[in-house]
Design a protein around this motif. Sequence first.
Motif, PDB file in Angstrom:
ATOM      1  N   ARG A  27       8.243   0.075 -14.983  1.00 41.07           N
ATOM      2  CA  ARG A  27       9.448   0.528 -15.682  1.00 41.07           C
ATOM      3  C   ARG A  27      10.380  -0.664 -15.815  1.00 41.07           C
ATOM      4  NH1 ARG A  27       9.296   6.090 -15.963  1.00 41.07           N
ATOM      5  NH2 ARG A  27       7.892   7.101 -14.452  1.00 41.07           N
ATOM      6  N   CYS A  28      10.878  -0.865 -17.031  1.00 32.56           N
ATOM      7  CA  CYS A  28      11.604  -2.089 -17.353  1.00 32.56           C
ATOM      8  C   CYS A  28      13.027  -1.777 -17.817  1.00 32.56           C
ATOM      9  CB  CYS A  28      10.885  -2.862 -18.463  1.00 32.56           C
ATOM     10  SG  CYS A  28       9.114  -3.038 -18.220  1.00 32.56           S
ATOM     11  N   VAL A  29      13.866  -2.788 -17.738  1.00 34.41           N
ATOM     12  CA  VAL A  29      15.195  -2.702 -18.337  1.00 34.41           C
ATOM     13  C   VAL A  29      15.025  -2.520 -19.841  1.00 34.41           C
ATOM     14  CG1 VAL A  29      17.321  -3.992 -18.791  1.00 34.41           C
ATOM     15  CG2 VAL A  29      16.211  -4.134 -16.541  1.00 34.41           C
ATOM     16  N   PRO A  30      15.788  -1.598 -20.466  1.00 35.82           N
ATOM     17  CA  PRO A  30      15.647  -1.389 -21.916  1.00 35.82           C
ATOM     18  C   PRO A  30      15.726  -2.697 -22.697  1.00 35.82           C
ATOM     19  CG  PRO A  30      17.035   0.308 -20.988  1.00 35.82           C
ATOM     20  CD  PRO A  30      16.767  -0.663 -19.871  1.00 35.82           C
ATOM     21  N   GLY A  31      14.778  -2.858 -23.618  1.00 35.48           N
ATOM     22  CA  GLY A  31      14.732  -4.052 -24.450  1.00 35.48           C
ATOM     23  C   GLY A  31      13.903  -5.185 -23.884  1.00 35.48           C
ATOM     24  N   GLY A  79      10.680  -4.664 -22.367  1.00 32.99           N
ATOM     25  CA  GLY A  79       9.269  -4.327 -22.259  1.00 32.99           C
ATOM     26  C   GLY A  79       8.362  -5.227 -23.067  1.00 32.99           C
ATOM     27  N   GLU A  80       8.759  -5.566 -24.281  1.00 32.47           N
ATOM     28  CA  GLU A  80       7.935  -6.402 -25.152  1.00 32.47           C
ATOM     29  C   GLU A  80       7.653  -7.754 -24.517  1.00 32.47           C
ATOM     30  OE1 GLU A  80       5.790  -7.228 -28.637  1.00 32.47           O
ATOM     31  OE2 GLU A  80       7.022  -5.417 -28.447  1.00 32.47           O
ATOM     32  N   VAL A 118       5.654  -0.569 -19.326  1.00 30.52           N
ATOM     33  CA  VAL A 118       4.441  -1.323 -19.606  1.00 30.52           C
ATOM     34  C   VAL A 118       3.350  -0.775 -18.689  1.00 30.52           C
ATOM     35  CG1 VAL A 118       3.302  -3.577 -19.529  1.00 30.52           C
ATOM     36  CG2 VAL A 118       5.692  -3.402 -20.285  1.00 30.52           C
ATOM     37  N   LEU A 119       2.181  -0.529 -19.264  1.00 26.95           N
ATOM     38  CA  LEU A 119       1.018  -0.100 -18.485  1.00 26.95           C
ATOM     39  C   LEU A 119      -0.030  -1.195 -18.584  1.00 26.95           C
ATOM     40  CD1 LEU A 119      -0.153   2.347 -16.875  1.00 26.95           C
ATOM     41  CD2 LEU A 119      -1.323   2.994 -18.986  1.00 26.95           C
ATOM     42  N   ARG A 141      13.946  -7.801 -14.489  1.00 22.67           N
ATOM     43  CA  ARG A 141      13.838  -6.856 -15.602  1.00 22.67           C
ATOM     44  C   ARG A 141      12.847  -5.744 -15.300  1.00 22.67           C
ATOM     45  NH1 ARG A 141      12.393 -10.784 -20.416  1.00 22.67           N
ATOM     46  NH2 ARG A 141      10.986 -11.525 -18.767  1.00 22.67           N
ATOM     47  N   ILE A 142      12.046  -5.881 -14.240  1.00 20.51           N
ATOM     48  CA  ILE A 142      11.144  -4.821 -13.805  1.00 20.51           C
ATOM     49  C   ILE A 142      11.852  -4.038 -12.708  1.00 20.51           C
ATOM     50  CG2 ILE A 142       8.907  -4.283 -12.785  1.00 20.51           C
ATOM     51  CD1 ILE A 142       7.858  -6.921 -13.911  1.00 20.51           C
TER      52      ILE A 142
END
Length: 319
Positions: free
Chosen positions: A71-75, A77-78, A102-103, A126-127
């Motif tokens: 689970r990441c901070v919004p924005g 993940g990419e 992200v999986l 960020r994770i």
Amino acid sequence: MVETLTVDDLDRQLTQCLGIDGRASFAAIAEVLGVSDQTVARRYRRLRSAGALRVVGLPPKTGASWFLRLRCVPGSGEAIATALARRPDTAWVQLLSGDTEVLCSLRGDPREGTDALLARLPRSGRIVAVTAYSRLHMFTGGPDGLKFLEVLPAAQVAPLQRPTPGGRVELGDLDDALFGALAADGRAPYADLADATGWSETTVRRRVDQLRDTGALYFDLELDMPTYGYRSTVWMWLSVPPSHLAAVGDALAKFPEIAYAMATTGPANLAACAVCRSQEELYEFLTDKVGALPGVERVETAPIIRTVKQASPVAASFI
């Protein structure tokens, strides 16, 4: 980037055939489809060059079989998914849930132990959370999870089926070069494979057949799902009583919408990937099929926004 491409019935039939035997000759596929081998070759090259399809040759899955949900901070993940995709210890990477998750699947030597594998994860503010799932049992996946592609009856494509693998084979250093070339292009000509290994074409051909016959090599497909009309793919995490786990997993594996299903450790004990054409089709699948399975207590879904890394450890030049 994937070019704008319209996939028709013949393209789907060709893709189904390649899912059965990724190295089947164009002539063999043409005989099954009732068209010329030139037509099959032209269609395949069109799909391949447009980034809609790639055949990859892989050794059997080895390693700790850990799946990580980050689970990441919004924005962010990419960027995290892209960084993970570059790592040799990730098998595949997907961006989920609107750039907030992200999986990924880890690959590695099981002799290292799970602690060593998990310790190699990047440290980043960020994770915000990591959930680890260890695969306990595979119900379906890989080439067996392509039922959603089936448009031809089993009897028509039966000539492409290969015997069930059996026996053992010892792998050598030169096999690594062969696996590397097939991971980049599972349909690479034998002349190219000979250049990669230093063997003769005859030896390479014989070695590929030997590896396939013993199960040391299999072929899988990497697909651009939206090009084939599948615009709603999701991961599902299901909570099932242990006494129902095998029955629910087997039932899920029979649904054509299911591309992957496994029993896992973690907060949910069954994970599955469903492939649907639309949100409405996904809704009907969840309510009519998954919801009707006895023993399913809870289902969590997360849509796949983008697949950053697929089956092959070698990034495709057209992705």
